[in-house]
Design an enzyme around this catalytic site. Structure first.
Site, short mmCIF file in Angstrom:
data_model
loop_
_atom_site.label_atom_id
_atom_site.label_comp_id
_atom_site.label_asym_id
_atom_site.label_seq_id
_atom_site.Cartn_x
_atom_site.Cartn_y
_atom_site.Cartn_z
N THR A 143 34.12 10.28 138.08
CA THR A 143 33.62 11.63 138.38
C THR A 143 32.84 11.53 139.69
O THR A 143 32.76 10.45 140.30
CB THR A 143 32.67 12.12 137.28
OG1 THR A 143 31.49 11.30 137.32
CG2 THR A 143 33.31 12.05 135.90
N THR A 157 19.45 7.43 125.68
CA THR A 157 18.25 7.77 126.45
C THR A 157 17.05 8.06 125.55
O THR A 157 17.23 8.46 124.39
CB THR A 157 18.55 9.03 127.30
OG1 THR A 157 17.34 9.55 127.82
CG2 THR A 157 19.20 10.14 126.47
N ASP A 158 15.85 7.90 126.09
CA ASP A 158 14.65 8.28 125.33
C ASP A 158 14.49 9.80 125.25
O ASP A 158 13.68 10.31 124.48
CB ASP A 158 13.39 7.63 125.93
CG ASP A 158 13.09 8.06 127.36
OD1 ASP A 158 13.91 8.78 127.97
OD2 ASP A 158 12.02 7.67 127.88
N GLU A 159 15.30 10.53 126.04
CA GLU A 159 15.17 12.00 126.03
C GLU A 159 15.58 12.60 124.69
O GLU A 159 15.25 13.74 124.39
CB GLU A 159 15.98 12.63 127.18
CG GLU A 159 15.51 12.13 128.53
CD GLU A 159 16.04 12.93 129.71
OE1 GLU A 159 16.33 14.12 129.53
OE2 GLU A 159 16.15 12.36 130.79
N TYR A 181 21.78 18.17 128.08
CA TYR A 181 22.07 16.74 128.24
C TYR A 181 21.54 15.93 127.06
O TYR A 181 22.27 15.19 126.41
CB TYR A 181 21.45 16.22 129.56
CG TYR A 181 21.35 14.70 129.61
CD1 TYR A 181 22.50 13.92 129.66
CD2 TYR A 181 20.10 14.05 129.57
CE1 TYR A 181 22.42 12.52 129.69
CE2 TYR A 181 20.01 12.67 129.60
CZ TYR A 181 21.17 11.91 129.66
OH TYR A 181 21.09 10.53 129.67
N LYS A 196 23.47 13.76 124.08
CA LYS A 196 23.26 12.32 123.84
C LYS A 196 22.78 12.10 122.40
O LYS A 196 23.19 11.14 121.74
CB LYS A 196 22.24 11.73 124.83
CG LYS A 196 22.70 11.65 126.26
CD LYS A 196 23.90 10.73 126.50
CE LYS A 196 23.59 9.27 126.32
NZ LYS A 196 24.75 8.42 126.71
P1 NAD Z 1 25.85 7.87 135.98
O1 NAD Z 1 25.98 9.36 135.96
O2 NAD Z 1 25.36 7.20 137.21
O3 NAD Z 1 27.27 7.20 135.64
C1 NAD Z 1 28.10 7.67 134.60
C2 NAD Z 1 29.48 7.06 134.79
O4 NAD Z 1 30.33 7.54 133.74
C3 NAD Z 1 30.16 7.43 136.12
O5 NAD Z 1 30.72 6.29 136.72
C4 NAD Z 1 31.23 8.42 135.71
O6 NAD Z 1 32.38 8.39 136.56
C5 NAD Z 1 31.58 7.92 134.31
N1 NAD Z 1 32.15 8.98 133.48
C6 NAD Z 1 31.70 10.25 133.29
N2 NAD Z 1 32.51 10.92 132.47
C7 NAD Z 1 33.48 10.06 132.07
C8 NAD Z 1 34.60 10.16 131.20
N3 NAD Z 1 34.90 11.30 130.57
N4 NAD Z 1 35.38 9.06 131.04
C9 NAD Z 1 35.11 7.90 131.67
N5 NAD Z 1 34.07 7.75 132.53
C10 NAD Z 1 33.27 8.83 132.72
O7 NAD Z 1 24.95 7.51 134.72
P2 NAD Z 1 23.90 6.32 134.56
O8 NAD Z 1 22.60 6.75 135.11
O9 NAD Z 1 24.50 5.05 135.02
O10 NAD Z 1 23.76 6.31 132.97
C11 NAD Z 1 24.58 5.46 132.15
C12 NAD Z 1 24.25 5.71 130.70
O11 NAD Z 1 22.87 5.45 130.46
C13 NAD Z 1 24.49 7.15 130.26
O12 NAD Z 1 25.05 7.13 128.97
C14 NAD Z 1 23.11 7.77 130.25
O13 NAD Z 1 23.03 8.79 129.29
C15 NAD Z 1 22.25 6.58 129.89
N6 NAD Z 1 20.87 6.65 130.40
C16 NAD Z 1 20.61 6.78 131.74
C17 NAD Z 1 19.28 6.79 132.18
C18 NAD Z 1 18.91 6.87 133.64
O14 NAD Z 1 17.74 6.88 133.97
N7 NAD Z 1 19.86 6.88 134.56
C19 NAD Z 1 18.24 6.71 131.26
C20 NAD Z 1 18.55 6.60 129.92
C21 NAD Z 1 19.87 6.54 129.50
#
Ligand code: NAD
Length: 352
Positions: A35, A133-135, A159, A163
């Protein structure tokens, strides 16, 4: 081990893959839809490794997932693919419901059927690690409490609600089918390769362009900041050493108000790349309308992962944020390329 990682072209997924390829002998299959948030450039450092492969797959597509499982034959799955930006979930929740809920369900079913076909030894070693996530725990406004693994769920945004739903599905697959899952819930990550719509990279890049540094509301929202490479280490520890069925909270012990975060970035930039007129970057700070439903405070109690798995963060906020600012200064080309004309750091998620 053979580890299938979803969302490996994203911010955290790419850090996990770089960590595994650099520090272990494991093989990785990266499954990602690519994406706007997925960028294979974040994997340049390891893309030539014979232990790394990539397949462009949407996690909502069961057939493509099945063929990836059958050809790669993973021992472990780390599920990070998601729509991850709260502001975008306010403007358009549909993709969040699709990927985060339906996609997680589809992946769970494909992985469970694959797992059922394994022999007894492979079956008992298999793990499905869901990254969350902690959210999901909601808002700690007005208290000094910390989120523990048993804090009730109370998500506030589309969001975090999506989750939370996916976490419930994963737990149910364990309870109902004995499917060997692990769940982690972590706080806000920051560090290299973070897409420029999120607070820290947005502020760094806007400052360098002399643009406003938008602060939602009064900037008094508190987040517990976790350096992404500390998180990647924690995730690898959980998937390889964690106890099946358990949840682990991961945090950086770094509670900061958003305004403090922005001021820290300005100070580092004043030091490393002062504005030509020598006026502090803080002069660019602009208070804008708050995000609807904005949670005031998140904070993680990370004692369980510390006492049971021996993980603690290595970076303090001060060391991690300095490294991050330096990384962006040295990688401005990456930032330009990933924005690719589709996102120009405009305000999202105002819900009007
Ligand atoms: P990000 O948005 O940077 O990356 C998400 C990735 O998922 C992207 O590479 C995207 O192309 C891919 N993607 C999206 N939809 C898809 C689909 N339908 N099929 C296959 N791939 C798909 O997210 P991030 O920040 O790296 O977060 C990764 C995970 O960690 C997520 O599940 C998020 O909820 C969780 N998280 C993130 C944070 C943060 O601070 N960034 C905190 C807590 C939890």
């Amino acid at each position: 081990m053979r580890i299938l990682i979803t969302g490996g072209a994203g911010f955290i997924g790419s850090a996990v893959i770089r960590h595994i390829i650099k520090h272990t002998d494991d093989e990785v299959l990266n499954i990602d839809k690519l994406t706007y948030a997925g960028n294979l450039e974040s994997l340049k450092e390891i893309e030539d490794s014979s232990r790394y492969q990539f397949k462009r797959v949407d996690i909502c597509d069961a057939e493509d997932l099945e063929s990836a499982f059958e050809s790669f034959k993973p021992n472990l799955v780390m599920h990070l693919a998601a729509e991850s930006h709260v502001d975008r979930s306010i403007d358009g929740p549909a993709e969040f419901i699709n990927t985060n809920i339906v996609g997680t369900y589809t992946l769970l079913e494909v992985a469970r059927k694959y797992w059922q076909g394994l022999n007894a030894e492979e079956k008992s070693a298999f793990r499905f690690h869901h990254i969350s996530t902690d959210e999901v725990y909601g808002d700690l406004a007005g208290t000094t409490d910390l989120f523990t693994e048993s804090t009730p769920y109370a998500p506030s945004s589309p969001y975090s609600a999506s989750k939370a739903s996916s976490d419930h599905l994963v737990r149910a697959w364990h309870r109902t089918y004995d499917f060997p899952v692990l769940i982690t819930n972590c706080s806000n990550n920051y560090g290299p390769y973070h897409f420029p719509e999120k607070l820290i990279p947005l502020v760094i890049l806007n400052a360098l362009d002399g643009k406003e540094l938008p602060i939602y509301g009064k900037g008094d929202q508190i987040r517990d900041w976790l350096y992404v490479e500390d998180h990647a280490r924690a995730l690898y520890k959980v998937v390889t050493e964690g106890v099946v069925g358990e949840t682990y909270n991961i945090g950086g012990h770094n509670e900061k108000q958003n305004i403090e975060v922005v001021r820290s970035i300005c100070k580092i930039l004043d030091d490393l790349k002062p504005q030509t007129d020598n006026v502090s970057y803080e002069s660019l700070i602009a208070f804008v309308k708050d995000r609807p439903g904005h949670d005031l405070r998140y904070a993680i109690d990370a004692r369980k992962i510390e006492s049971e798995l021996g993980w603690t963060p290595e970076e303090t906020f001060e060391t991690g944020i300095r490294k991050t600012v330096k990384w962006y200064l040295n990688n401005l080309e990456w930032c330009r390329r990933v924005q690719d004309g589709s996102y120009q750091r405009e305000r999202l998620g105002v819900s009007e």
